[in-house]
Scaffold this motif. Structure first.
Motif, PDB file in Angstrom:
ATOM      1  N   ASP A  12       0.829  -1.208   0.000  1.00 44.01           N
ATOM      2  CA  ASP A  12       0.000   0.000   0.000  1.00 44.01           C
ATOM      3  C   ASP A  12       0.862   1.256   0.000  1.00 44.01           C
ATOM      4  O   ASP A  12       0.561   2.227  -0.700  1.00 44.01           O
ATOM      5  CB  ASP A  12      -0.936   0.016   1.214  1.00 44.01           C
ATOM      6  N   GLU A  13       1.939   1.236   0.752  1.00 45.63           N
ATOM      7  CA  GLU A  13       2.841   2.391   0.813  1.00 45.63           C
ATOM      8  C   GLU A  13       3.529   2.631  -0.532  1.00 45.63           C
ATOM      9  O   GLU A  13       3.612   3.769  -0.997  1.00 45.63           O
ATOM     10  CB  GLU A  13       3.880   2.163   1.915  1.00 45.63           C
ATOM     11  N   TRP A  15       2.416   1.635  -3.453  1.00 40.80           N
ATOM     12  CA  TRP A  15       1.390   2.016  -4.413  1.00 40.80           C
ATOM     13  C   TRP A  15       1.035   3.494  -4.276  1.00 40.80           C
ATOM     14  O   TRP A  15       0.827   4.189  -5.270  1.00 40.80           O
ATOM     15  CB  TRP A  15       0.162   1.136  -4.278  1.00 40.80           C
ATOM     16  N   ALA A  16       0.971   3.989  -3.051  1.00 41.63           N
ATOM     17  CA  ALA A  16       0.677   5.406  -2.839  1.00 41.63           C
ATOM     18  C   ALA A  16       1.742   6.280  -3.495  1.00 41.63           C
ATOM     19  O   ALA A  16       1.446   7.375  -3.989  1.00 41.63           O
ATOM     20  CB  ALA A  16       0.587   5.711  -1.348  1.00 41.63           C
ATOM     21  N   LEU A  17       2.971   5.785  -3.541  1.00 43.02           N
ATOM     22  CA  LEU A  17       4.053   6.544  -4.173  1.00 43.02           C
ATOM     23  C   LEU A  17       4.001   6.466  -5.688  1.00 43.02           C
ATOM     24  O   LEU A  17       4.119   7.485  -6.369  1.00 43.02           O
ATOM     25  CB  LEU A  17       5.408   6.021  -3.672  1.00 43.02           C
ATOM     26  N   ALA A  19       1.500   5.260  -7.857  1.00 49.18           N
ATOM     27  CA  ALA A  19       0.226   5.402  -8.583  1.00 49.18           C
ATOM     28  C   ALA A  19       0.114   6.711  -9.358  1.00 49.18           C
ATOM     29  O   ALA A  19      -0.309   6.701 -10.515  1.00 49.18           O
ATOM     30  CB  ALA A  19      -0.949   5.227  -7.633  1.00 49.18           C
ATOM     31  N   ARG A  37      -3.553  -1.122 -10.387  1.00 50.90           N
ATOM     32  CA  ARG A  37      -2.645  -1.748  -9.421  1.00 50.90           C
ATOM     33  C   ARG A  37      -2.384  -3.201  -9.785  1.00 50.90           C
ATOM     34  O   ARG A  37      -1.268  -3.695  -9.636  1.00 50.90           O
ATOM     35  CB  ARG A  37      -3.234  -1.633  -8.017  1.00 50.90           C
TER      36      ARG A  37
END
Length: 124
Positions: A12-13, A15-17, A19, A37
């Motif tokens: 998740d971390e 992906w937040a960067l 995306a 994703r």
């Protein structure tokens, strides 16, 4: 995600960067059949395992969709932009200027051939 996670799946971390760099179209774009994703997870699976595209597991998006999406990301320079921005952030975190002021260039000697002459391959 309704499948079991692979070790190569993006966290998740992470992906937040990444995306924002990968979203060439809005997430709810009409032609998108799989979440972005999951396509990225497919790419990471291929990169981490070294498997051929056609061996992408069936619980990830089909390789026929992941491969062209990867080509679009490459053509758009998504990964180069991401790496550049990460380098800038790391440099600033270490108290350096955002852009480097010097560079080191390395070279290597190539093997000589009869056509390259007697000094080719000489490393003085």
């Amino acid at each position: 995600m309704t499948r079991r996670a692979y070790p190569s799946d993006v966290s998740d971390e992470e992906w937040a960067l990444v995306a924002p760099y990968l979203a060439l179209l809005p997430e709810d774009a009409g032609q998108r059949r799989y979440p972005l994703r999951e396509s990225f997870n497919g790419l990471r699976y291929i990169v981490k395992t070294g498997a051929p595209w056609r061996w992408l597991p069936n619980d990830l998006p089909p390789w026929e969709l992941v491969y062209p999406q990867t080509r679009r990301w490459l053509a758009a320079g998504c990964f180069e932009t991401l790496v550049h921005d990460l380098r800038v952030l790391l440099r600033l975190e270490y108290g350096r200027t955002a852009e480097p002021t010097g560079v080191v260039i390395d070279s290597r000697t190539l093997q000589s051939t009869p056509e390259s002459g007697h000094r080719a391959g000489w490393d003085g």
